[in-house]
Structure formats: C-alpha cells, structure tokens
Design a protein around this motif. Structure first.
Motif, mmCIF file in Angstrom:
data_model
loop_
_atom_site.group_PDB
_atom_site.id
_atom_site.type_symbol
_atom_site.label_atom_id
_atom_site.label_comp_id
_atom_site.label_asym_id
_atom_site.label_seq_id
_atom_site.Cartn_x
_atom_site.Cartn_y
_atom_site.Cartn_z
ATOM 1 N N TRP A 285 0.844 -1.192 0.000
ATOM 2 C CA TRP A 285 0.000 0.000 0.000
ATOM 3 C C TRP A 285 0.882 1.244 0.000
ATOM 4 O O TRP A 285 1.978 1.246 0.546
ATOM 5 C CB TRP A 285 -0.901 0.043 1.239
ATOM 6 N N SER A 309 -4.120 0.826 -2.545
ATOM 7 C CA SER A 309 -3.518 -0.473 -2.837
ATOM 8 C C SER A 309 -2.610 -0.374 -4.060
ATOM 9 O O SER A 309 -2.926 0.322 -5.034
ATOM 10 C CB SER A 309 -4.609 -1.515 -3.078
ATOM 11 N N ARG A 314 -8.307 -0.078 -4.743
ATOM 12 C CA ARG A 314 -8.930 0.149 -3.450
ATOM 13 C C ARG A 314 -8.249 1.305 -2.714
ATOM 14 O O ARG A 314 -7.029 1.446 -2.749
ATOM 15 C CB ARG A 314 -8.837 -1.096 -2.582
ATOM 16 N N VAL A 316 -8.509 3.346 1.216
ATOM 17 C CA VAL A 316 -9.003 3.244 2.587
ATOM 18 C C VAL A 316 -8.574 4.503 3.332
ATOM 19 O O VAL A 316 -7.402 4.905 3.255
ATOM 20 C CB VAL A 316 -8.427 1.998 3.302
ATOM 21 N N VAL A 357 -6.435 -4.784 4.909
ATOM 22 C CA VAL A 357 -6.287 -3.363 4.591
ATOM 23 C C VAL A 357 -5.613 -2.674 5.766
ATOM 24 O O VAL A 357 -5.663 -3.150 6.907
ATOM 25 C CB VAL A 357 -7.645 -2.704 4.289
#
Length: 743
Positions: A285, A309, A314, A316, A357
């Motif tokens: 990440w 990511s 993705r 977060v 995550v």
C-alpha cells in the motif's frame, strides 16, 4: 581542470591521533537516562498520554518514538516509551534526525554526531567529524556506531561517506554512484541497510532533482530515478520506491515504482490541493496525506491519511486527520494524526490480518479531540451592564479557524441577535455591547432587556472533518431600573399617544445623534382606547414591582394606575387609585422627591398650590395623603419632575412661566424645594417639556421638549445648577403627524 579528492583513508590519517588526544583515548559524550529494553507496542495496550500537545512526530523505533516541540530558541526533543508512557527529554535543542525502524537517534551539533540507542542501556556514541576533515555536514545513523554523512568538496560538489567509529578511531568510506559535482539535498534512512538520497546534478539541467537508493552494505548507489518534477517527499521499502512530484503549488502526483523497475511500471495518483503532500509505503500500500486540518478554513480530502492499494484501485481512509509520519517498528508506519472517535495522537498503522487493509492503532494521545469540541467558555453567569458597557464573551474550541456563529436570545421576549465571532487564541469571542444588533437603525440595536438569556454556539469545522458543533448555555443581564423604561432595558423610552387612541413607545434615542433610532417605527404599548384620558403621566415604579408604571386621568377626574410588565408591549389591568383629580392643571412624576427610593407625584391645582403625593409602593393605594409644598404655581404653564439635574441627591423640579423662562427648583430630599433659579429663556417654543430620565447614563437626568406638537428635542443634563441642560439636539418627529401628545 583535474580535481584531487582526498580519499577516506587519507582523511583519517591525521585525525585519529587528534581525536584520541581530545577525548583521552575514548570517544564519549555526557550520558542521558537509559531507555528500557525494546518493547513492541501491543494492540490491546491503552494509548499512553503525551506530555504535551503542539509537537510533531520525528522518528520511531521498536521501543518508542521521538516528538519535537518548537520553542523560541529551537526545539525540545522528547522520547516516549510505548511500554509505560514515560518520557526522556533529550539534552540540547538541536534536531534529532530520524533513523528508520530502530531506536537510534542522531543529534547533530556543529559537525559532531551523537548516536543514542533509546532501546538499550549503553552510552551514547560520539563522532566528531571535524577530526576527519573540514566540510562534513549532517549525518544520519545507520547503525549503533555508523552514520551516512555528507562531505562538501572545497572545490565544489558533495560526496556521501559512511563514517564508522571503531574502538580507537573513525573510519570514513566513500559511497559511490553519485555523479561528480552532485549537490545532496536530503538523506532519508528508512532502515539500517537502505538510504534514500535526493540530489541535484548540475550537469543535468533537464530535471530538478534525482533520487538515489543507497545500499549501505555495498557502499554504493543501487538505483537512480529521475522524477519529472521537483519532489516534495520520498519513501522507500524493500519492494517499492515512492515520491511526490509537484508541478504546481497546489497539484501533485504520487508516484510508486517497483524497486528495479522502470517509469512505465509506476502507479501514478494525480491529486489536487496537494501542496505539502507526504507519502509512505506499507506492505503493498501507499499512504498519502497532508497536514493543516487544525488550522484549515477550507475542506480538503487530503487532510485525511489515505491508503491506496498497489495491486488494485482500493482506497481506505486510515486517519481522519494527518500531520506527519515516520517509519514504525516491525514494518509498520507511525503517524501523528487523529480519528473522530479516538482523538489526536500517535497511531501505529499496519495491515490488518483479517481484512487485509491498513488499520490504525492509537499508541499515544495528546488528549485533544479530532471532532470540533467546545473545551470551555468565558460567559459570566450575570452581566451587569451598569458596570460595563461591553463584555467579552469567549468560547474555547479545540479548533479555531472554522466558521462560527453565536446567537443570543432574550428568554422572555424571544428577541435575538446573531454574531460572527472573532478569532481568539484557542477559540472565538464576541465583544457584546449589550444590544441584539449592530445595525444602527434596527429595532434590535436598542439596549437589550434585562433578564435571562440563552446563548447558542454553532461552529463548522474549517477542515470539513466531523459534525457541526452546537452548544447552548445561559446568562442573566441586569441593570438598575430607571424611570420611563417600559421594556426593562435600563434606558428610558419615549411614549406617544396617537390620534387613533393607541399608546406606543419608540426605540430609545441615541444621545450622540438622537435623530436616529425611529426608522423601524414604534412599538405598541397599549392597543387602543387611550383617548378617554385627558392627562397621561409616565412614572417610575409606583406599585412596588420592578417596572416603570403609568397613571392616566380620565375626563371625569378619575386617576387610574397601569402597572408596567417590563415587556414594552403592555400593562396589567388598570386599577382606580383616586377621584377628583380634575382639580389639577399640572401633574408630573418620574422622580423620587423624598429620598425613600419610591417614585412620587406632584400636582398643581387651579389656585396655584403645589401638592406632593408621596409614593407608597402599594398597587391598590400607591400614594400617601397629599402634602402641600408650595403656592403661587399658577404662573407656570408647564411643570416637570426631572430627577437629579443639578448634582444634589434628591429629585429636582423645573417649571416654565408664561414668558418662556425656565426655572429650576432643587429638591431637598423631603418633598420640598429650595428657592427657584432661572436657568434659561425662550422655552415657550415648546408645547410641552417633560423629564426623560438619564438617557446618556452620566448620572444626571435629561429633558425632552416638544415643538409644534410634532418635533422633539433632547436636552442632556449637565449637573450644573445655573445651566443644568446642554444645548438641544434634534430628536426627530412623531411617527404619526396627528399624534396628540408625547410623554
């Protein structure tokens, strides 16, 4: 021209003997308190309290983290242990350089490097680079007794050296791979074995700077990358290299490239409002964000710390606010920031094994909330507007830069005013002048009524992070009651009877410019039927309640008492208090003539006798038996009990004769008066004069004169016996040109 560079061994030859002589055979420095053995933070451990707020994160290791607190003469450096929250304040005020995933800290002071292992109990290691050769600059520890340093060539350009302290000497080894003449702009140590270097190559004018990954064990540059634009921040991991390119002041692109890869393989994340963007790498990440949420007045999604990511799209949100990051223990990232539920502090960020995550665990707290919070307020329980004409009302917020609104509401009437507060250190404040509007011609610009108030604070976080804050509280306004005050705001009101039989009041006159204040029109004090009275007298408190009252004589000579409610919009039900009052030509009140604190009434009969009706404070019988206090008053066509106008303690009386001469009678305090004093001529210009109370609040009563049954003028009291009234000021006209009278 060929330049001759001294090699690292030659730099050492003369230095070792000097170093040993200076240190007495051992390279040492003053000891600091020893840190405990390395303890990794546990997820279940409660966050430790930081000793103070206002700092920023500089470095972290397995046993603790370093925070720096700016002060006037430098910085305070403080190491906080995960295990128990204890702190070690490090000596000096110089910068302690981050080392990356170890407990090693490097102090730099005038070419002397001091390496401290905060996770061990050994003595600090001191390396005086001046013993090697002139030109050594900052250094960053890569081991307990070794550091990557920058050496400036006297003939231009810079070199990277690995300097190591042995038992008896210092050893300097050049790190190869940088171009000749390179200027090093930063050295970042991500781990003991890897150093990320930013440098400028004067020979390459096509780019602003280069990035070089240095393999410390090989003493050589392992990779060299050429960003397209100047880089704001850089990060390196065993698998990737990341940097921020900033083509403009507000735009940036996060670029993540596999180690050993090519620019075609790079992930590019273009971002707006990205000045000052920071970047970090975490096990598949990339994390990015920028500081500034605590001082923002415009929202920006980059105030949060976001993880993207490297294998898919993705994203977060890891923290709601973000200030600074540093490589953390066990491959994690440490960040100074906050979440809405846990507040501000230091968070350790790692990949959650269940969700896959990044997630944040708070390891230390500043005690400051991330949610916009009211920390306290300075709003007095009671505001005495007789003692102060304005008062500062302050609200202390956890953030001080967002939009804020304060609403003050008078509980009894619902009248309110809204303010946009000014910024105060740690909050917002309103300098309240005792009015509900700053708009001069607004009816709410009149002094606010006495009584209970509520305040409502509404604050929007400037960063846009978290909910709107709404808080309420209360206070009470108090002033001494005054005559002619029917709305209980401590200021006399002008009462007018209109042609259609209504009784109305006007916004109080301004003593500086009394013409202003009637633009919004009058307020109805009595809805109708007041034409049945041939005499209306505004008084102070006759009936024992706190509010000003009023008496009216009907055409049959009956005297009626109307008790004021203090709302400015009406009276209680009238009470008959006497008959036979048709015998009097003049009736006046609104002054305490006997010194007992109660309003009294004076009347002159048709034979010229002046009678005193002492106030009792009893609503059903507001006057004592009348007392004769003088004769010969038939020479006067207007009489006004004005209160104290000449500096004495008791209420005074003025009378106008048929030639327009105004005479002053000083009250003795027992209901009688001194001999008269002439105080002016030409007062026949007025249809009526009456005492108005103390409008300008200087301690002396004022007088109003009505001309042509429409125009009104204000004479402010001076306190001087021979000239008790100042020159007149125009005070406007009736709201209704057919008005019958003014009181």
């Amino acid at each position: 021209m060929t330049r001759h560079r001294p090699t690292a061994p030659r730099l050492l030859t003369a230095a070792v003997a000097v170093a040993l002589a200076v240190t007495g055979g051992a390279l040492t420095a003053p000891a600091v308190a020893a840190a405990p053995a390395a303890v990794a933070p546990a997820d279940a451990q409660a966050p430790v309290p930081l000793i103070k707020d206002g700092g920023y994160l500089a470095a972290s290791g397995p046993s603790g983290f370093l925070t720096l607190y700016p002060v006037d003469d430098g910085v305070i450096s403080m190491w906080t242990r995960y295990a128990d929250g204890s702190t070690v304040s490090l000596p000096g005020t110089k910068y302690y350089a981050p080392t990356g995933r170890t407990d090693l800290l490097t102090q730099v002071d005038s070419g002397v490097l001091t390496i401290r292992d905060m996770g061990g109990d050994g003595e600090p290691v001191v390396m005086d680079l001046g013993h090697l050769a002139p030109g050594y600059q900052t250094g960053r520890a890569v081991g307990p007794a070794s550091a990557v340093t920058v050496w400036t060539d006297p003939e231009g350009g810079e070199e990277l050296h690995l300097v190591t302290r042995t038992a008896t000497s210092l050893r300097a080894e050049r790190i190869t791979g940088l171009p000749e003449g390179a200027n090093v702009t930063s050295v970042v140590v991500d781990s003991p074995g890897t150093v990320l270097v930013r440098y400028v190559d004067p020979a390459d004018t096509t780019v602003a700077s280069h990035l070089a990954v240095v393999d410390v064990e090989r003493r050589a540059v392992a990779e060299d990358v050429t960003p397209a634009y100047a880089t704001n921040d850089v990060a390196v991991s065993p698998t990737h290299l990341a940097w921020v390119e900033a083509p403009t002041d507000s735009t940036a692109t996060v670029i993540v490239m596999p180690r050993g890869g090519t620019p075609d393989e790079a992930l590019r994340i273009p971002l707006q409002k990205a000045d000052g963007l920071q970047v970090a790498l975490l096990d598949g990440w990339v994390l990015y964000g920028r500081a500034g949420a605590d001082t923002a007045n415009v929202p920006n999604p980059l105030y949060a710390l976001t993880a993207r990511s490297l294998t898919d799209e993705r994203t977060v949100k890891v923290l709601d606010t973000f200030t600074r990051d540093a490589p953390g223990p066990d491959g994690t990232i440490l960040a100074w920031g906050g979440t809405l539920d846990r507040g501000e502090g230091v968070y350790r960020i790692g990949v959650d094994p269940d969700s896959g995550v990044p997630a944040a665990t708070q390891v230390a707290t500043t005690g400051r909330p991330t949610v916009l919070t009211l920390l306290g307020h300075d709003v007095p329980d009671v505001i005495d507007l007789d003692r102060q004409t304005s008062v500062r009302l302050a609200w202390h917020l956890s953030q001080g830069y967002g939009r804020t609104q304060v609403k003050l509401t008078h509980t009894a009437t619902g009248r309110s005013g809204v303010w946009t507060p000014s910024v105060l250190a740690g909050g917002k404040y309103v300098t309240w002048n005792g009015r509900l509007s700053d708009a001069f011609l607004s009816p709410e610009h009149a002094p606010a009524p006495n009584g209970a108030y509520t305040w409502q604070l509404t604050a929007w976080p400037g960063s846009g992070i978290g909910p709107v804050l709404e808080k309420t509280g209360s206070f009470t306004v108090q002033r001494a009651r005054v005559a002619h005050d029917y709305d209980d705001n401590g200021v006399p009101d002008l009462v007018e009877r209109t042609a259609d039989g209504r009784l109305v009041t006007h916004i109080p006159l301004d003593p500086v410019d009394p013409r202003r204040g009637d633009a919004s029109g009058p307020t109805v004090l009595g809805s109708g039927g007041w034409n049945v009275y041939d005499r209306i007298v505004t008084t102070g408190n006759l009936a024992g309640a706190a509010n000003a009252d009023l008496v009216a004589r009907d055409k049959d000579g009956v005297l009626w008492l109307y008790q004021g409610t203090g709302t400015g919009t009406g009276f209680t039900k009238r009470v008959q208090v006497g008959g036979g009052w048709q015998a009097y030509q003049q009736i006046t009140s609104a002054a305490d003539l006997t010194g007992d604190g109660r309003t009294d009434l004076l009347a002159t009969d048709r034979s010229g006798v002046l009678w005193l009706y002492r106030g009792t404070g009893n609503a059903s019988a507001p006057f004592a038996k009348r007392m004769r206090v003088g004769g010969g008053w038939q020479i006067y066509n207007d009489v006004a009990a004005v209160g104290n106008v000449a500096g004495a303690a008791a209420g005074d009386l003025v009378a106008r004769d048929k030639d327009g001469v105004l005479w002053l009678y000083l009250g003795k305090g027992d209901g009688t008066f001194t001999a008269r004093t002439r105080v002016g001529g030409g007062w026949q210009a007025y249809h009526h004069v009456f005492g108005f109370g103390d409008l300008d609040r200087d301690g002396y009563a004022d007088l109003v004169g009505v001309k042509n049954r429409q125009e009104r003028y204000l004479h402010l009291g001076t306190g001087q016996r021979t000239s008790p009234f100042a020159a007149r000021k125009e005070a406007g006209t009736y709201s209704d040109p057919t008005s019958l009278d003014l009181y």
